[in-house]
Scaffold this motif. Sequence first.
Motif, mmCIF file in Angstrom:
data_model
loop_
_atom_site.group_PDB
_atom_site.id
_atom_site.type_symbol
_atom_site.label_atom_id
_atom_site.label_comp_id
_atom_site.label_asym_id
_atom_site.label_seq_id
_atom_site.Cartn_x
_atom_site.Cartn_y
_atom_site.Cartn_z
ATOM 1 N N PHE A 130 -41.863 -8.656 27.903
ATOM 2 C CA PHE A 130 -42.785 -9.708 27.455
ATOM 3 C C PHE A 130 -44.641 -8.799 27.546
ATOM 4 C CE2 PHE A 130 -46.179 -11.745 29.669
ATOM 5 C CZ PHE A 130 -46.808 -12.905 29.201
ATOM 6 N N ASP A 131 -45.446 -8.755 26.308
ATOM 7 C CA ASP A 131 -46.177 -8.399 26.175
ATOM 8 C C ASP A 131 -47.303 -8.977 27.069
ATOM 9 O OD1 ASP A 131 -44.547 -6.065 25.187
ATOM 10 O OD2 ASP A 131 -45.308 -6.896 23.332
ATOM 11 N N ILE B 31 -52.168 -3.065 26.171
ATOM 12 C CA ILE B 31 -51.031 -4.044 26.483
ATOM 13 C C ILE B 31 -50.249 -3.885 27.821
ATOM 14 C CG2 ILE B 31 -49.197 -4.666 25.896
ATOM 15 C CD1 ILE B 31 -51.174 -5.615 24.519
ATOM 16 N N VAL B 32 -49.698 -4.465 28.656
ATOM 17 C CA VAL B 32 -48.414 -3.579 29.910
ATOM 18 C C VAL B 32 -47.792 -4.351 29.473
ATOM 19 C CG1 VAL B 32 -48.026 -4.083 32.283
ATOM 20 C CG2 VAL B 32 -50.540 -4.004 31.725
ATOM 21 N N LEU B 33 -45.808 -3.602 29.520
ATOM 22 C CA LEU B 33 -44.614 -4.334 29.145
ATOM 23 C C LEU B 33 -44.562 -4.365 30.104
ATOM 24 C CD1 LEU B 33 -42.964 -5.134 27.076
ATOM 25 C CD2 LEU B 33 -42.116 -2.237 26.752
ATOM 26 N N ILE B 34 -43.067 -5.810 30.229
ATOM 27 C CA ILE B 34 -42.915 -6.326 31.413
ATOM 28 C C ILE B 34 -41.359 -6.508 31.077
ATOM 29 C CG2 ILE B 34 -41.974 -7.544 33.021
ATOM 30 C CD1 ILE B 34 -45.399 -6.524 33.496
ATOM 31 N N THR B 35 -40.401 -5.653 31.393
ATOM 32 C CA THR B 35 -39.147 -5.597 30.878
ATOM 33 C C THR B 35 -37.995 -5.837 32.128
ATOM 34 O OG1 THR B 35 -39.028 -3.458 30.561
ATOM 35 C CG2 THR B 35 -39.382 -4.210 28.872
ATOM 36 N N ASN C 219 -43.757 -18.522 32.292
ATOM 37 C CA ASN C 219 -42.914 -18.510 30.988
ATOM 38 C C ASN C 219 -42.155 -18.634 31.627
ATOM 39 O OD1 ASN C 219 -46.245 -18.132 30.414
ATOM 40 N ND2 ASN C 219 -46.211 -16.865 29.225
ATOM 41 N N SER C 220 -41.285 -19.393 29.963
ATOM 42 C CA SER C 220 -40.029 -19.799 30.292
ATOM 43 C C SER C 220 -39.401 -18.877 29.355
ATOM 44 C CB SER C 220 -39.743 -20.752 29.057
ATOM 45 O OG SER C 220 -38.159 -21.312 29.021
ATOM 46 N N GLY C 221 -37.898 -17.789 30.450
ATOM 47 C CA GLY C 221 -37.436 -16.859 29.247
ATOM 48 C C GLY C 221 -38.479 -15.959 30.458
ATOM 49 N N ILE C 222 -39.389 -15.696 31.237
ATOM 50 C CA ILE C 222 -39.494 -14.533 32.117
ATOM 51 C C ILE C 222 -39.126 -14.700 33.497
ATOM 52 C CG2 ILE C 222 -41.872 -12.798 32.835
ATOM 53 C CD1 ILE C 222 -41.220 -13.573 29.642
ATOM 54 N N GLN D 274 -50.628 2.302 37.642
ATOM 55 C CA GLN D 274 -49.485 1.580 37.450
ATOM 56 C C GLN D 274 -49.785 0.119 37.807
ATOM 57 O OE1 GLN D 274 -47.809 3.067 41.219
ATOM 58 N NE2 GLN D 274 -45.839 2.590 40.553
ATOM 59 N N PHE D 275 -48.842 -0.324 37.433
ATOM 60 C CA PHE D 275 -48.741 -1.593 37.584
ATOM 61 C C PHE D 275 -47.459 -1.966 38.269
ATOM 62 C CE2 PHE D 275 -51.652 -1.960 34.703
ATOM 63 C CZ PHE D 275 -52.266 -2.788 34.849
ATOM 64 N N ARG D 276 -47.011 -3.211 39.034
ATOM 65 C CA ARG D 276 -45.771 -3.390 39.778
ATOM 66 C C ARG D 276 -45.304 -5.593 39.503
ATOM 67 N NH1 ARG D 276 -44.411 -0.834 44.662
ATOM 68 N NH2 ARG D 276 -42.245 -0.359 44.010
ATOM 69 N N ALA D 277 -44.166 -5.008 38.600
ATOM 70 C CA ALA D 277 -43.839 -6.850 38.412
ATOM 71 C C ALA D 277 -42.460 -6.916 39.219
ATOM 72 C CB ALA D 277 -42.784 -6.473 37.196
ATOM 73 N N PHE D 278 -42.628 -8.316 40.091
ATOM 74 C CA PHE D 278 -41.517 -8.649 40.720
ATOM 75 C C PHE D 278 -41.348 -10.106 40.551
ATOM 76 C CE2 PHE D 278 -43.584 -5.586 43.275
ATOM 77 C CZ PHE D 278 -42.696 -5.215 43.593
ATOM 78 N N GLU D 279 -39.975 -10.200 40.570
ATOM 79 C CA GLU D 279 -39.092 -12.015 40.116
ATOM 80 C C GLU D 279 -39.925 -12.586 41.275
ATOM 81 O OE1 GLU D 279 -37.405 -15.539 39.331
ATOM 82 O OE2 GLU D 279 -37.190 -13.417 38.169
#
Length: 145
Positions: free
Chosen positions: A34-35, A140-144, A57-60, A74-79
């Motif tokens: 996700f971008d 752009i922050v890419l979340i994968t 969003n669906s699928g993220i 730095q960015f952090r992404a969590f479920e």
Amino acid sequence: MKHFWSILLVLLLLSCSNDGVVRNPYIQELGFRFDMNLNLPLYSGLTNLGNVVYIDNSGIGNRGVYVIKSSFDQFRAFEASCPNHVPNECSTMTLNGQNVTCSCEDYEYSLFTGQLLNRPDDGERYYDMLEYRATQSGNIVLITN
């Protein structure tokens, strides 16, 4: 010579070990990409340190993703699904400042570290939040995963 190769094969097999990673049995680790464009108004809050955005969003992820700007670069992404039980109607965590709370058991997690803040002292195994990879390139922050 046959014995040498047999012994070498046995030694090689015995030297292999588990990497020690304990997978969360409750949350399925889905592959996605996700971008996030920080120029868009929806994500513009992430230009300031400590701000959080929820992406549903669906699928993220399974139940969406919480993204925080945790330091200058730095960015952090969590479920967004609580990591300590099977996803259900109450397992999508709600934002409370820079923490999130699971309404099923009132578990509270830090979005800076992903750690369970009010871990019960009952000897059971509790999991911290599932973290996704977040990398920045320009705006752009890419979340994968």
